[in-house]
Motif scaffolding. Sequence first.
Motif, PDB file in Angstrom:
ATOM      1  N   LYS A  36      19.544  45.267 -60.441  1.00  0.00           N
ATOM      2  CA  LYS A  36      20.313  43.873 -60.580  1.00  0.00           C
ATOM      3  C   LYS A  36      20.088  42.780 -59.229  1.00  0.00           C
ATOM      4  CE  LYS A  36      23.988  45.720 -63.639  1.00  0.00           C
ATOM      5  NZ  LYS A  36      25.370  45.983 -63.692  1.00  0.00           N
ATOM      6  N   LEU A  37      20.201  43.683 -58.096  1.00  0.00           N
ATOM      7  CA  LEU A  37      19.746  42.787 -57.046  1.00  0.00           C
ATOM      8  C   LEU A  37      18.402  42.076 -57.091  1.00  0.00           C
ATOM      9  CD1 LEU A  37      20.822  41.924 -54.288  1.00  0.00           C
ATOM     10  CD2 LEU A  37      19.961  43.758 -53.415  1.00  0.00           C
ATOM     11  N   LYS A  38      17.409  42.935 -57.398  1.00  0.00           N
ATOM     12  CA  LYS A  38      16.053  42.408 -57.744  1.00  0.00           C
ATOM     13  C   LYS A  38      16.008  41.310 -58.626  1.00  0.00           C
ATOM     14  CE  LYS A  38      12.657  45.410 -57.907  1.00  0.00           C
ATOM     15  NZ  LYS A  38      11.911  46.580 -58.452  1.00  0.00           N
ATOM     16  N   VAL A  39      16.581  41.319 -59.668  1.00  0.00           N
ATOM     17  CA  VAL A  39      16.521  40.375 -60.632  1.00  0.00           C
ATOM     18  C   VAL A  39      17.388  39.045 -60.211  1.00  0.00           C
ATOM     19  CG1 VAL A  39      17.825  39.646 -62.892  1.00  0.00           C
ATOM     20  CG2 VAL A  39      16.478  41.921 -62.698  1.00  0.00           C
ATOM     21  N   LYS A  40      18.482  39.145 -59.525  1.00  0.00           N
ATOM     22  CA  LYS A  40      19.222  38.160 -58.767  1.00  0.00           C
ATOM     23  C   LYS A  40      18.057  37.386 -57.661  1.00  0.00           C
ATOM     24  CE  LYS A  40      23.177  36.856 -56.118  1.00  0.00           C
ATOM     25  NZ  LYS A  40      24.508  37.548 -55.513  1.00  0.00           N
ATOM     26  N   ASN A  41      17.573  38.161 -56.932  1.00  0.00           N
ATOM     27  CA  ASN A  41      16.568  37.411 -56.039  1.00  0.00           C
ATOM     28  C   ASN A  41      15.466  36.731 -56.780  1.00  0.00           C
ATOM     29  OD1 ASN A  41      18.233  38.612 -54.050  1.00  0.00           O
ATOM     30  ND2 ASN A  41      16.708  40.287 -53.643  1.00  0.00           N
ATOM     31  N   ARG A  42      15.096  37.229 -57.629  1.00  0.00           N
ATOM     32  CA  ARG A  42      13.865  36.787 -58.541  1.00  0.00           C
ATOM     33  C   ARG A  42      14.423  35.233 -58.977  1.00  0.00           C
ATOM     34  NH1 ARG A  42      12.797  40.151 -62.964  1.00  0.00           N
ATOM     35  NH2 ARG A  42      12.256  41.691 -61.321  1.00  0.00           N
ATOM     36  N   GLU A  44      17.040  33.479 -57.996  1.00  0.00           N
ATOM     37  CA  GLU A  44      17.260  32.695 -56.902  1.00  0.00           C
ATOM     38  C   GLU A  44      15.871  31.869 -56.625  1.00  0.00           C
ATOM     39  OE1 GLU A  44      19.391  34.714 -53.697  1.00  0.00           O
ATOM     40  OE2 GLU A  44      21.222  34.733 -54.948  1.00  0.00           O
ATOM     41  N   LYS A  45      14.687  32.600 -56.346  1.00  0.00           N
ATOM     42  CA  LYS A  45      13.620  32.298 -55.960  1.00  0.00           C
ATOM     43  C   LYS A  45      13.065  31.202 -56.897  1.00  0.00           C
ATOM     44  CE  LYS A  45       8.874  33.642 -54.891  1.00  0.00           C
ATOM     45  NZ  LYS A  45       8.074  34.662 -54.511  1.00  0.00           N
ATOM     46  N   LYS A  46      13.392  31.668 -58.381  1.00  0.00           N
ATOM     47  CA  LYS A  46      12.871  30.513 -59.437  1.00  0.00           C
ATOM     48  C   LYS A  46      13.736  29.195 -59.441  1.00  0.00           C
ATOM     49  CE  LYS A  46      11.770  31.328 -64.365  1.00  0.00           C
ATOM     50  NZ  LYS A  46      12.260  32.110 -65.553  1.00  0.00           N
ATOM     51  N   ASN A  47      15.045  29.518 -59.030  1.00  0.00           N
ATOM     52  CA  ASN A  47      15.808  28.219 -58.831  1.00  0.00           C
ATOM     53  C   ASN A  47      15.413  27.327 -57.582  1.00  0.00           C
ATOM     54  OD1 ASN A  47      17.343  28.990 -61.499  1.00  0.00           O
ATOM     55  ND2 ASN A  47      18.852  29.802 -60.163  1.00  0.00           N
ATOM     56  N   SER A  48      14.998  27.939 -56.774  1.00  0.00           N
ATOM     57  CA  SER A  48      14.752  27.133 -55.633  1.00  0.00           C
ATOM     58  C   SER A  48      13.312  26.560 -55.697  1.00  0.00           C
ATOM     59  CB  SER A  48      14.600  28.094 -54.193  1.00  0.00           C
ATOM     60  OG  SER A  48      13.515  28.701 -54.232  1.00  0.00           O
ATOM     61  N   LYS A  49      12.310  27.095 -56.562  1.00  0.00           N
ATOM     62  CA  LYS A  49      11.260  26.542 -56.736  1.00  0.00           C
ATOM     63  C   LYS A  49      11.594  25.197 -57.926  1.00  0.00           C
ATOM     64  CE  LYS A  49       7.080  29.169 -56.182  1.00  0.00           C
ATOM     65  NZ  LYS A  49       6.079  29.551 -56.830  1.00  0.00           N
ATOM     66  N   LYS A  50      12.456  25.394 -58.720  1.00  0.00           N
ATOM     67  CA  LYS A  50      12.682  24.443 -59.938  1.00  0.00           C
ATOM     68  C   LYS A  50      13.393  23.316 -59.022  1.00  0.00           C
ATOM     69  CE  LYS A  50      15.487  23.607 -63.983  1.00  0.00           C
ATOM     70  NZ  LYS A  50      16.721  24.250 -64.686  1.00  0.00           N
ATOM     71  N   HIS A  51      14.177  23.443 -58.114  1.00  0.00           N
ATOM     72  CA  HIS A  51      14.952  22.431 -57.401  1.00  0.00           C
ATOM     73  C   HIS A  51      13.520  21.712 -56.729  1.00  0.00           C
ATOM     74  CE1 HIS A  51      17.585  20.140 -54.868  1.00  0.00           C
ATOM     75  NE2 HIS A  51      17.024  20.577 -53.882  1.00  0.00           N
ATOM     76  N   PHE A  52      12.670  22.323 -55.930  1.00  0.00           N
ATOM     77  CA  PHE A  52      11.743  21.803 -55.318  1.00  0.00           C
ATOM     78  C   PHE A  52      10.731  20.964 -56.139  1.00  0.00           C
ATOM     79  CE2 PHE A  52       7.556  22.051 -52.703  1.00  0.00           C
ATOM     80  CZ  PHE A  52       8.249  21.561 -51.601  1.00  0.00           C
ATOM     81  N   TYR A  53      10.473  21.438 -57.288  1.00  0.00           N
ATOM     82  CA  TYR A  53       9.618  20.376 -58.280  1.00  0.00           C
ATOM     83  C   TYR A  53      10.285  19.263 -58.678  1.00  0.00           C
ATOM     84  CZ  TYR A  53       6.970  24.882 -59.117  1.00  0.00           C
ATOM     85  OH  TYR A  53       6.211  26.059 -59.030  1.00  0.00           O
ATOM     86  N   GLU A  54      11.708  19.259 -58.915  1.00  0.00           N
ATOM     87  CA  GLU A  54      12.850  18.335 -59.621  1.00  0.00           C
ATOM     88  C   GLU A  54      12.567  17.189 -58.138  1.00  0.00           C
ATOM     89  OE1 GLU A  54      16.311  20.227 -60.358  1.00  0.00           O
ATOM     90  OE2 GLU A  54      15.942  20.593 -62.402  1.00  0.00           O
ATOM     91  N   GLU A  55      12.690  17.704 -57.082  1.00  0.00           N
ATOM     92  CA  GLU A  55      12.820  16.675 -56.035  1.00  0.00           C
ATOM     93  C   GLU A  55      11.392  16.039 -56.022  1.00  0.00           C
ATOM     94  OE1 GLU A  55      14.215  16.755 -51.519  1.00  0.00           O
ATOM     95  OE2 GLU A  55      14.804  18.458 -52.638  1.00  0.00           O
TER      96      GLU A  55
END
Length: 101
Positions: A36-42, A44-55
Amino acid sequence: MELSQTGEAYESKKLEKLESENRCFETIEDRSSHNKLKVKNREEKKNSKKHFYEEIIGYLNAKCNKNYKCTTGKTQRCINARLREGNSLDDFTPKVGSAKK
């Protein structure tokens, strides 16, 4: 015969790795919480990239009066290519400004 030995060595290392991973977890619950921790980290990484793309795409759209989408694979690949070259978010803004001209 060398190929066979190489394959056996590979399988041996693979088995050792699996055994060491299994020793790390005392119970099934430990393994489950680890997964579950690995999935959560994955995620979070995906969301941070999404935010980066959006910006970046938001800035591009504002400067160029366009309507590019940050979810397009081609757009993301282009941004990722610039990131692999060592660019940061601050490096994108002057290039977008010059692309407008």
